[in-house]
Design a protein around this motif. Structure first.
Motif, PDB file in Angstrom:
ATOM      1  N   THR A  22      14.584   8.229  22.370  1.00  0.00           N
ATOM      2  CA  THR A  22      16.045   8.250  22.445  1.00  0.00           C
ATOM      3  C   THR A  22      16.607   9.471  21.720  1.00  0.00           C
ATOM      4  O   THR A  22      17.471  10.183  22.257  1.00  0.00           O
ATOM      5  CB  THR A  22      16.639   6.974  21.827  1.00  0.00           C
ATOM      6  OG1 THR A  22      16.096   5.829  22.495  1.00  0.00           O
ATOM      7  CG2 THR A  22      18.152   6.956  21.951  1.00  0.00           C
ATOM      8  N   GLY A  23      16.108   9.715  20.518  1.00  0.00           N
ATOM      9  CA  GLY A  23      16.601  10.852  19.742  1.00  0.00           C
ATOM     10  C   GLY A  23      16.306  12.179  20.417  1.00  0.00           C
ATOM     11  O   GLY A  23      17.184  13.047  20.535  1.00  0.00           O
ATOM     12  N   ALA A  24      15.054  12.344  20.883  1.00  0.00           N
ATOM     13  CA  ALA A  24      14.681  13.593  21.549  1.00  0.00           C
ATOM     14  C   ALA A  24      15.447  13.760  22.852  1.00  0.00           C
ATOM     15  O   ALA A  24      15.897  14.866  23.185  1.00  0.00           O
ATOM     16  CB  ALA A  24      13.171  13.616  21.814  1.00  0.00           C
ATOM     17  N   GLY A  25      15.612  12.664  23.600  1.00  0.00           N
ATOM     18  CA  GLY A  25      16.349  12.739  24.863  1.00  0.00           C
ATOM     19  C   GLY A  25      17.790  13.170  24.661  1.00  0.00           C
ATOM     20  O   GLY A  25      18.297  14.044  25.367  1.00  0.00           O
ATOM     21  N   LEU A  26      18.458  12.557  23.687  1.00  0.00           N
ATOM     22  CA  LEU A  26      19.846  12.924  23.401  1.00  0.00           C
ATOM     23  C   LEU A  26      19.948  14.357  22.876  1.00  0.00           C
ATOM     24  O   LEU A  26      20.871  15.098  23.227  1.00  0.00           O
ATOM     25  CB  LEU A  26      20.434  11.948  22.372  1.00  0.00           C
ATOM     26  CG  LEU A  26      20.707  10.524  22.876  1.00  0.00           C
ATOM     27  CD1 LEU A  26      21.083   9.613  21.712  1.00  0.00           C
ATOM     28  CD2 LEU A  26      21.821  10.531  23.924  1.00  0.00           C
ATOM     29  N   TRP A  27      18.994  14.743  22.037  1.00  0.00           N
ATOM     30  CA  TRP A  27      18.993  16.087  21.464  1.00  0.00           C
ATOM     31  C   TRP A  27      18.904  17.162  22.545  1.00  0.00           C
ATOM     32  O   TRP A  27      19.670  18.124  22.556  1.00  0.00           O
ATOM     33  CB  TRP A  27      17.842  16.212  20.482  1.00  0.00           C
ATOM     34  CG  TRP A  27      17.663  17.572  19.862  1.00  0.00           C
ATOM     35  CD1 TRP A  27      16.714  18.507  20.160  1.00  0.00           C
ATOM     36  CD2 TRP A  27      18.469  18.156  18.820  1.00  0.00           C
ATOM     37  NE1 TRP A  27      16.850  19.632  19.385  1.00  0.00           N
ATOM     38  CE2 TRP A  27      17.938  19.440  18.549  1.00  0.00           C
ATOM     39  CE3 TRP A  27      19.581  17.729  18.103  1.00  0.00           C
ATOM     40  CZ2 TRP A  27      18.471  20.289  17.585  1.00  0.00           C
ATOM     41  CZ3 TRP A  27      20.123  18.572  17.137  1.00  0.00           C
ATOM     42  CH2 TRP A  27      19.572  19.834  16.891  1.00  0.00           C
ATOM     43  N   PHE A  28      17.968  16.966  23.479  1.00  0.00           N
ATOM     44  CA  PHE A  28      17.792  17.973  24.521  1.00  0.00           C
ATOM     45  C   PHE A  28      18.878  17.891  25.589  1.00  0.00           C
ATOM     46  O   PHE A  28      19.256  18.908  26.179  1.00  0.00           O
ATOM     47  CB  PHE A  28      16.397  17.854  25.143  1.00  0.00           C
ATOM     48  CG  PHE A  28      15.294  18.260  24.201  1.00  0.00           C
ATOM     49  CD1 PHE A  28      15.278  19.514  23.615  1.00  0.00           C
ATOM     50  CD2 PHE A  28      14.278  17.374  23.875  1.00  0.00           C
ATOM     51  CE1 PHE A  28      14.278  19.898  22.735  1.00  0.00           C
ATOM     52  CE2 PHE A  28      13.273  17.739  22.999  1.00  0.00           C
ATOM     53  CZ  PHE A  28      13.273  19.006  22.427  1.00  0.00           C
ATOM     54  N   LEU A  29      19.405  16.676  25.835  1.00  0.00           N
ATOM     55  CA  LEU A  29      20.540  16.569  26.747  1.00  0.00           C
ATOM     56  C   LEU A  29      21.734  17.377  26.216  1.00  0.00           C
ATOM     57  O   LEU A  29      22.449  18.035  26.984  1.00  0.00           O
ATOM     58  CB  LEU A  29      20.952  15.101  26.917  1.00  0.00           C
ATOM     59  CG  LEU A  29      20.240  14.287  27.989  1.00  0.00           C
ATOM     60  CD1 LEU A  29      20.676  12.830  27.924  1.00  0.00           C
ATOM     61  CD2 LEU A  29      20.502  14.847  29.381  1.00  0.00           C
ATOM     62  N   TRP A  30      21.933  17.345  24.908  1.00  0.00           N
ATOM     63  CA  TRP A  30      23.031  18.080  24.303  1.00  0.00           C
ATOM     64  C   TRP A  30      22.877  19.587  24.520  1.00  0.00           C
ATOM     65  O   TRP A  30      23.862  20.297  24.701  1.00  0.00           O
ATOM     66  CB  TRP A  30      23.087  17.766  22.813  1.00  0.00           C
ATOM     67  CG  TRP A  30      24.054  18.628  22.045  1.00  0.00           C
ATOM     68  CD1 TRP A  30      23.775  19.668  21.212  1.00  0.00           C
ATOM     69  CD2 TRP A  30      25.488  18.510  22.063  1.00  0.00           C
ATOM     70  NE1 TRP A  30      24.922  20.210  20.701  1.00  0.00           N
ATOM     71  CE2 TRP A  30      25.999  19.530  21.203  1.00  0.00           C
ATOM     72  CE3 TRP A  30      26.381  17.659  22.710  1.00  0.00           C
ATOM     73  CZ2 TRP A  30      27.354  19.697  20.986  1.00  0.00           C
ATOM     74  CZ3 TRP A  30      27.739  17.844  22.482  1.00  0.00           C
ATOM     75  CH2 TRP A  30      28.215  18.844  21.644  1.00  0.00           C
ATOM     76  N   HIS A  31      21.633  20.069  24.534  1.00  0.00           N
ATOM     77  CA  HIS A  31      21.391  21.502  24.651  1.00  0.00           C
ATOM     78  C   HIS A  31      21.352  21.996  26.104  1.00  0.00           C
ATOM     79  O   HIS A  31      21.533  23.188  26.343  1.00  0.00           O
ATOM     80  CB  HIS A  31      20.081  21.882  23.952  1.00  0.00           C
ATOM     81  CG  HIS A  31      20.188  21.889  22.459  1.00  0.00           C
ATOM     82  ND1 HIS A  31      19.918  20.776  21.696  1.00  0.00           N
ATOM     83  CD2 HIS A  31      20.573  22.853  21.589  1.00  0.00           C
ATOM     84  CE1 HIS A  31      20.116  21.070  20.417  1.00  0.00           C
ATOM     85  NE2 HIS A  31      20.504  22.313  20.321  1.00  0.00           N
ATOM     86  N   ILE A  32      21.088  21.090  27.067  1.00  0.00           N
ATOM     87  CA  ILE A  32      20.911  21.579  28.443  1.00  0.00           C
ATOM     88  C   ILE A  32      21.912  20.987  29.428  1.00  0.00           C
ATOM     89  O   ILE A  32      21.836  21.295  30.616  1.00  0.00           O
ATOM     90  CB  ILE A  32      19.487  21.292  28.956  1.00  0.00           C
ATOM     91  CG1 ILE A  32      19.318  19.783  29.237  1.00  0.00           C
ATOM     92  CG2 ILE A  32      18.431  21.785  27.990  1.00  0.00           C
ATOM     93  CD1 ILE A  32      18.194  19.458  30.166  1.00  0.00           C
ATOM     94  N   TRP A  33      22.853  20.152  28.972  1.00  0.00           N
ATOM     95  CA  TRP A  33      23.680  19.393  29.912  1.00  0.00           C
ATOM     96  C   TRP A  33      24.409  20.285  30.909  1.00  0.00           C
ATOM     97  O   TRP A  33      24.673  19.884  32.043  1.00  0.00           O
ATOM     98  CB  TRP A  33      24.690  18.531  29.153  1.00  0.00           C
ATOM     99  CG  TRP A  33      25.705  19.317  28.370  1.00  0.00           C
ATOM    100  CD1 TRP A  33      25.604  19.734  27.082  1.00  0.00           C
ATOM    101  CD2 TRP A  33      26.986  19.766  28.829  1.00  0.00           C
ATOM    102  NE1 TRP A  33      26.734  20.432  26.695  1.00  0.00           N
ATOM    103  CE2 TRP A  33      27.595  20.471  27.756  1.00  0.00           C
ATOM    104  CE3 TRP A  33      27.668  19.671  30.048  1.00  0.00           C
ATOM    105  CZ2 TRP A  33      28.853  21.056  27.865  1.00  0.00           C
ATOM    106  CZ3 TRP A  33      28.919  20.252  30.151  1.00  0.00           C
ATOM    107  CH2 TRP A  33      29.510  20.929  29.077  1.00  0.00           C
ATOM    108  N   ARG A  34      24.730  21.514  30.516  1.00  0.00           N
ATOM    109  CA  ARG A  34      25.473  22.398  31.425  1.00  0.00           C
ATOM    110  C   ARG A  34      24.641  22.820  32.631  1.00  0.00           C
ATOM    111  O   ARG A  34      25.182  23.104  33.698  1.00  0.00           O
ATOM    112  CB  ARG A  34      25.933  23.640  30.660  1.00  0.00           C
ATOM    113  CG  ARG A  34      27.047  23.383  29.674  1.00  0.00           C
ATOM    114  CD  ARG A  34      27.307  24.610  28.812  1.00  0.00           C
ATOM    115  NE  ARG A  34      26.193  24.888  27.921  1.00  0.00           N
ATOM    116  CZ  ARG A  34      26.137  25.920  27.089  1.00  0.00           C
ATOM    117  NH1 ARG A  34      27.134  26.789  27.061  1.00  0.00           N
ATOM    118  NH2 ARG A  34      25.102  26.092  26.295  1.00  0.00           N
ATOM    119  N   ILE A  35      23.319  22.860  32.463  1.00  0.00           N
ATOM    120  CA  ILE A  35      22.475  23.368  33.553  1.00  0.00           C
ATOM    121  C   ILE A  35      22.445  22.434  34.755  1.00  0.00           C
ATOM    122  O   ILE A  35      22.770  22.846  35.875  1.00  0.00           O
ATOM    123  CB  ILE A  35      21.059  23.683  33.034  1.00  0.00           C
ATOM    124  CG1 ILE A  35      21.132  24.869  32.058  1.00  0.00           C
ATOM    125  CG2 ILE A  35      20.103  23.987  34.187  1.00  0.00           C
ATOM    126  CD1 ILE A  35      19.808  25.227  31.432  1.00  0.00           C
TER     127      ILE A  35
END
Length: 486
Positions: A22-35
């Motif tokens: 959950t933590g890793a998923g949210l972390w990376f979603l925050w960094h790539i959501w624009r793509i």
């Protein structure tokens, strides 16, 4: 031994893995959501522009199909059924949430695998988690421990599970003895893998789309035929997902914890997110355009196709059949799907799903061997005779598993999957600065109307970590691209 493995599984998946995923998923979603939101069409552009490749590489489309092949079989059709058995209808909701997180995680590990890829002893680009652990983080021994664990998990444990399940369902459906299944699977797999990753890629680029369409069309047809029951199915999934246990809602007595835990567990197994398997083929893919983010986008969409489409449709069929409300055969994912199809389409439905299981299993085992061989090549410079010996050992394990059901093998697989995920997710979280560099570089060039091309010489902080000629801008790059760097 089985009780010990159950204890370890409860420890890993009951707390550690849930919070880590959950933590890793949210972390990376925050960094790539624009793509994925702003540049969704780049997925199709990347596949459309896939070049013919030589020198040991594969196209982005081939890399996608190998990754999809590895998730098929037990990782896809049966995972949805197993999630239903262990966690109830609500597990499918949480499986979808895990798939959403898995998309962001797969993007991160695939893009990093491309970034840190290196040439092997034949001059071919190869890479994966062990490569970015050693060269990106300097973790020499962790990289080797991870490689050994991946070889054992994908070379032997997962393949043994596939073979055992297929042998049982083929015997049940067609009364074919395990000896015939064992010999057939072993021979087909050895033939499929004999030309390595490129040989498997040529097979999967045709078989994966074909098998996927053959499976999805009847699924959609059955759902359309029962469209009137779909609102009740959706209501059942949501009510069970949040622990609303009214009998009318059809929650079957499952708790919120069961739905949440099993949804995430089987969602991770279905998507392979965080386990470090997909990066092994992502690194071998030609990058089109020449940017690490391109392969991340391709593999991100693979999780969408796999977990959020195929697995969800499979679970819907099981719920439509009513098989989950019975007490028989509820501990075997393959048999649950088999009886669901039999109830929906008659005996022909059961035979159809058996053939689908067989087709997916063969390409899944072949893709798993590709992953294992790639990690083995990290540990040693593989000669042809050593590859042959390894493939014979894997084929022997596959054949043996068709005859015997090894106690605790499924529990062992879940422990191995959790250990791989803990090591790999920790590594890619530590490599977030490198991921931010390539994501921002890609977004900056897209915002300027350029075709993203990664040039590592612009980032001195990466010097010494990357292969010298892996990411230097080609001589024929346009002056327009160069002039808009700043």
């Amino acid at each position: 031994m089985r009780d010990f493995l159950l204890f370890i599984n409860d420890l890993l998946w009951g707390s550690i893995m849930f919070y880590l995923l959950t933590g890793a998923g949210l972390w990376f979603l925050w960094h790539i959501w624009r793509i994925p939101l702003r540049y969704f069409n780049t997925f199709f552009d990347t596949l459309k522009n896939s070049p013919r490749v030589e020198n040991g590489s594969i196209t982005p489309f081939q890399a996608l199909t190998i990754a999809l092949a590895a998730r098929a079989g037990s990782g896809n059709l049966a995972a949805a059924a197993l999630a239903l058995v262990a966690g109830g209808p609500g597990a499918i909701f949480w499986m979808g949430i895990a798939g959403l997180f898995g998309m962001a995680i797969i993007f991160a590990e695939s893009a990093l695998a491309q970034l840190y890829r290196r040439r092997n002893n034949k001059g071919y680009f190869r890479g994966g988690p062990s490569w970015y652990m050693e060269h990106g983080l300097g973790m020499y021994w962790v990289a080797r421990i991870f490689a050994v664990l991946l070889v054992l998990t994908f070379g032997f444990i997962f393949n043994a599970l596939q073979a055992s399940s297929i042998s049982k369902i083929v015997n049940y459906s067609f009364n074919i003895p395990p000896s015939v299944t064992a010999a057939t699977m072993a021979v087909i797999v050895v033939l499929a893998i004999r030309q390595g990753i490129q040989g498997v890629a040529r097979i999967t680029q045709w078989l994966v789309p074909l098998l996927t369409v053959i499976w999805l069309l009847p699924c959609l047809g059955i759902i359309f035929w029962n469209i009137g029951r779909l609102p009740d199915i959706i209501s059942t999934i949501i009510s069970s997902a949040f622990g609303w246990h009214s009998a009318a809602a059809g929650a079957f007595g499952y708790t919120l914890g069961q739905a949440l835990n099993n949804g995430f567990q089987h969602g991770s197994f279905s998507s392979d997110a965080g386990q470090g398997s997909t990066p092994n083929v992502a690194a071998a893919s030609s990058s089109t355009p020449a940017h690490p983010v391109s392969q991340g986008i391709v593999q991100l969409m693979g999780v969408f196709i796999d977990t959020l489409a195929i697995s969800t449709l499979t679970a819907t069929l099981v719920l439509l059949s009513g098989m989950l409300e019975t007490d028989t055969l509820r501990l075997n994912g393959h048999m649950l799907v088999y009886h669901a199809m039999t109830r929906l389409l008659g005996q022909q439905g059961g035979e159809f799903i058996t053939l689908m299981f067989c087709g997916f299993a063969v390409i899944s085992v072949s893709a798993n061997i590709v992953y294992a061989e790639n990690s083995l090549s990290f540990l040693m410079k593989l000669k042809s005779c050593q590859k042959t010996i390894f493939r014979i050992c894997v084929a022997g394990m596959i054949a043996l598993s068709c005859f015997v059901s090894i106690p605790g093998m499924w529990q062992l697989a879940k422990v191995a999957m959790a250990l791989l995920s803990v090591i790999n997710l920790s590594a890619i979280l530590l490599l977030t600065p490198a991921l931010k560099i390539i994501v921002n570089d890609w977004l900056r060039q897209r915002s300027l109307g350029l075709t993203p091309t990664f040039d590592s010489s612009h980032y001195p902080e990466l010097h010494g970590q990357l292969e010298p000629d892996a990411w230097t801008e080609p001589d024929n790059a346009s002056e327009f691209n160069r002039s808009h760097w700043r």
